[in-house]
Design a protein around this motif. Structure first.
Motif, PDB file in Angstrom:
ATOM      1  N   SER A  48       0.817  -1.302  -0.027  1.00  0.00           N
ATOM      2  CA  SER A  48      -0.016   0.057  -0.097  1.00  0.00           C
ATOM      3  C   SER A  48       0.874   1.399  -0.030  1.00  0.00           C
ATOM      4  O   SER A  48       0.246   2.222   0.091  1.00  0.00           O
ATOM      5  CB  SER A  48      -0.853   0.022   1.226  1.00  0.00           C
ATOM      6  N   GLN A  49       2.161   1.327  -0.224  1.00  0.00           N
ATOM      7  CA  GLN A  49       3.008   2.339  -0.156  1.00  0.00           C
ATOM      8  C   GLN A  49       2.493   3.284  -1.446  1.00  0.00           C
ATOM      9  O   GLN A  49       2.574   2.849  -2.488  1.00  0.00           O
ATOM     10  CB  GLN A  49       4.524   1.949  -0.339  1.00  0.00           C
ATOM     11  N   THR A  50       2.376   4.401  -1.099  1.00  0.00           N
ATOM     12  CA  THR A  50       2.050   5.548  -1.952  1.00  0.00           C
ATOM     13  C   THR A  50       2.977   6.356  -1.959  1.00  0.00           C
ATOM     14  O   THR A  50       2.988   7.391  -2.780  1.00  0.00           O
ATOM     15  CB  THR A  50       0.772   6.196  -1.781  1.00  0.00           C
ATOM     16  N   ILE A  51       4.065   6.381  -1.212  1.00  0.00           N
ATOM     17  CA  ILE A  51       5.143   7.632  -0.958  1.00  0.00           C
ATOM     18  C   ILE A  51       6.359   6.964  -2.245  1.00  0.00           C
ATOM     19  O   ILE A  51       6.758   6.112  -1.962  1.00  0.00           O
ATOM     20  CB  ILE A  51       5.696   7.674   0.372  1.00  0.00           C
ATOM     21  N   GLY A  52       6.696   7.979  -3.038  1.00  0.00           N
ATOM     22  CA  GLY A  52       7.684   7.630  -3.969  1.00  0.00           C
ATOM     23  C   GLY A  52       7.121   6.608  -5.179  1.00  0.00           C
ATOM     24  O   GLY A  52       5.840   6.665  -5.322  1.00  0.00           O
ATOM     25  N   GLU A  53       8.128   5.891  -5.451  1.00  0.00           N
ATOM     26  CA  GLU A  53       7.480   4.838  -6.496  1.00  0.00           C
ATOM     27  C   GLU A  53       6.987   3.538  -5.985  1.00  0.00           C
ATOM     28  O   GLU A  53       7.258   3.147  -4.765  1.00  0.00           O
ATOM     29  CB  GLU A  53       9.172   4.261  -7.079  1.00  0.00           C
ATOM     30  N   PRO A  54       5.995   3.109  -6.516  1.00  0.00           N
ATOM     31  CA  PRO A  54       5.332   1.898  -6.019  1.00  0.00           C
ATOM     32  C   PRO A  54       6.437   0.664  -5.819  1.00  0.00           C
ATOM     33  O   PRO A  54       7.360   0.610  -6.611  1.00  0.00           O
ATOM     34  CB  PRO A  54       4.383   1.575  -7.172  1.00  0.00           C
ATOM     35  N   HIS A  55       5.954  -0.135  -4.770  1.00  0.00           N
ATOM     36  CA  HIS A  55       6.883  -1.371  -4.607  1.00  0.00           C
ATOM     37  C   HIS A  55       7.010  -2.213  -5.889  1.00  0.00           C
ATOM     38  O   HIS A  55       5.954  -2.201  -6.493  1.00  0.00           O
ATOM     39  CB  HIS A  55       6.183  -2.015  -3.579  1.00  0.00           C
ATOM     40  N   PRO A  56       8.156  -2.731  -6.382  1.00  0.00           N
ATOM     41  CA  PRO A  56       8.374  -3.186  -7.557  1.00  0.00           C
ATOM     42  C   PRO A  56       7.522  -4.661  -7.723  1.00  0.00           C
ATOM     43  O   PRO A  56       7.095  -5.158  -8.645  1.00  0.00           O
ATOM     44  CB  PRO A  56       9.770  -3.666  -7.780  1.00  0.00           C
ATOM     45  N   LEU A  57       6.992  -5.214  -6.425  1.00  0.00           N
ATOM     46  CA  LEU A  57       6.275  -6.551  -6.304  1.00  0.00           C
ATOM     47  C   LEU A  57       4.852  -6.187  -6.603  1.00  0.00           C
ATOM     48  O   LEU A  57       4.159  -7.163  -7.014  1.00  0.00           O
ATOM     49  CB  LEU A  57       6.473  -7.291  -5.151  1.00  0.00           C
ATOM     50  N   LYS A  58       4.462  -4.883  -6.289  1.00  0.00           N
ATOM     51  CA  LYS A  58       2.809  -4.780  -6.205  1.00  0.00           C
ATOM     52  C   LYS A  58       2.276  -4.799  -7.826  1.00  0.00           C
ATOM     53  O   LYS A  58       1.409  -5.573  -7.925  1.00  0.00           O
ATOM     54  CB  LYS A  58       2.685  -3.255  -6.086  1.00  0.00           C
ATOM     55  N   ALA A  59       3.128  -4.349  -8.704  1.00  0.00           N
ATOM     56  CA  ALA A  59       2.656  -4.809 -10.207  1.00  0.00           C
ATOM     57  C   ALA A  59       2.593  -6.052 -10.511  1.00  0.00           C
ATOM     58  O   ALA A  59       1.789  -6.681 -11.086  1.00  0.00           O
ATOM     59  CB  ALA A  59       3.645  -3.737 -11.208  1.00  0.00           C
ATOM     60  N   LEU A  60       3.585  -6.842 -10.099  1.00  0.00           N
ATOM     61  CA  LEU A  60       3.907  -8.343 -10.336  1.00  0.00           C
ATOM     62  C   LEU A  60       2.504  -8.930  -9.697  1.00  0.00           C
ATOM     63  O   LEU A  60       2.012  -9.865 -10.455  1.00  0.00           O
ATOM     64  CB  LEU A  60       5.196  -8.983 -10.032  1.00  0.00           C
ATOM     65  N   ILE A  61       2.016  -8.579  -8.403  1.00  0.00           N
ATOM     66  CA  ILE A  61       1.215  -9.266  -7.861  1.00  0.00           C
ATOM     67  C   ILE A  61      -0.223  -9.130  -8.595  1.00  0.00           C
ATOM     68  O   ILE A  61      -0.897 -10.025  -8.820  1.00  0.00           O
ATOM     69  CB  ILE A  61       1.193  -8.940  -6.183  1.00  0.00           C
TER      70      ILE A  61
END
Length: 80
Positions: free
Chosen positions: A60-73
């Motif tokens: 759920s991190q919205t600060i800065g770049e999204p976590h790289p695993l979020k898109a993969l998930i």
């Protein structure tokens, strides 16, 4: 492997069955019981064995770049 001692009380019939089974498998009673316990502990449901990992990935991190695993998930989520 560090070990500790556990004392249990068994009905006489159960103890005799334990001795026979261990002897048939050419194992000590302790080895046999350890294997039985390990098998039972390993057979717990996946959720029970991995429940402590829930919430380890904060997507759920919205600060800065999204976590790289979020898109993969999201990409691999079959429930879209």
């Amino acid at each position: 492997m560090s070990t500790s001692t556990l004392t249990i009380r068994l009905p006489k019939e159960q103890r005799e069955a334990l001795k026979r089974s261990a002897k048939a498998l050419k194992k000590t009673e302790s080895e046999y019981i350890r294997e039985l316990l390990q098998r039972d502990l390993d057979s717990r449901p996946f959720g029970e064995r991995t429940g402590h990992l829930a919430g380890c990935l904060d997507s759920s991190q919205t600060i800065g770049e999204p976590h790289p695993l979020k898109a993969l998930i999201r990409e691999r989520n079959w429930r879209k």
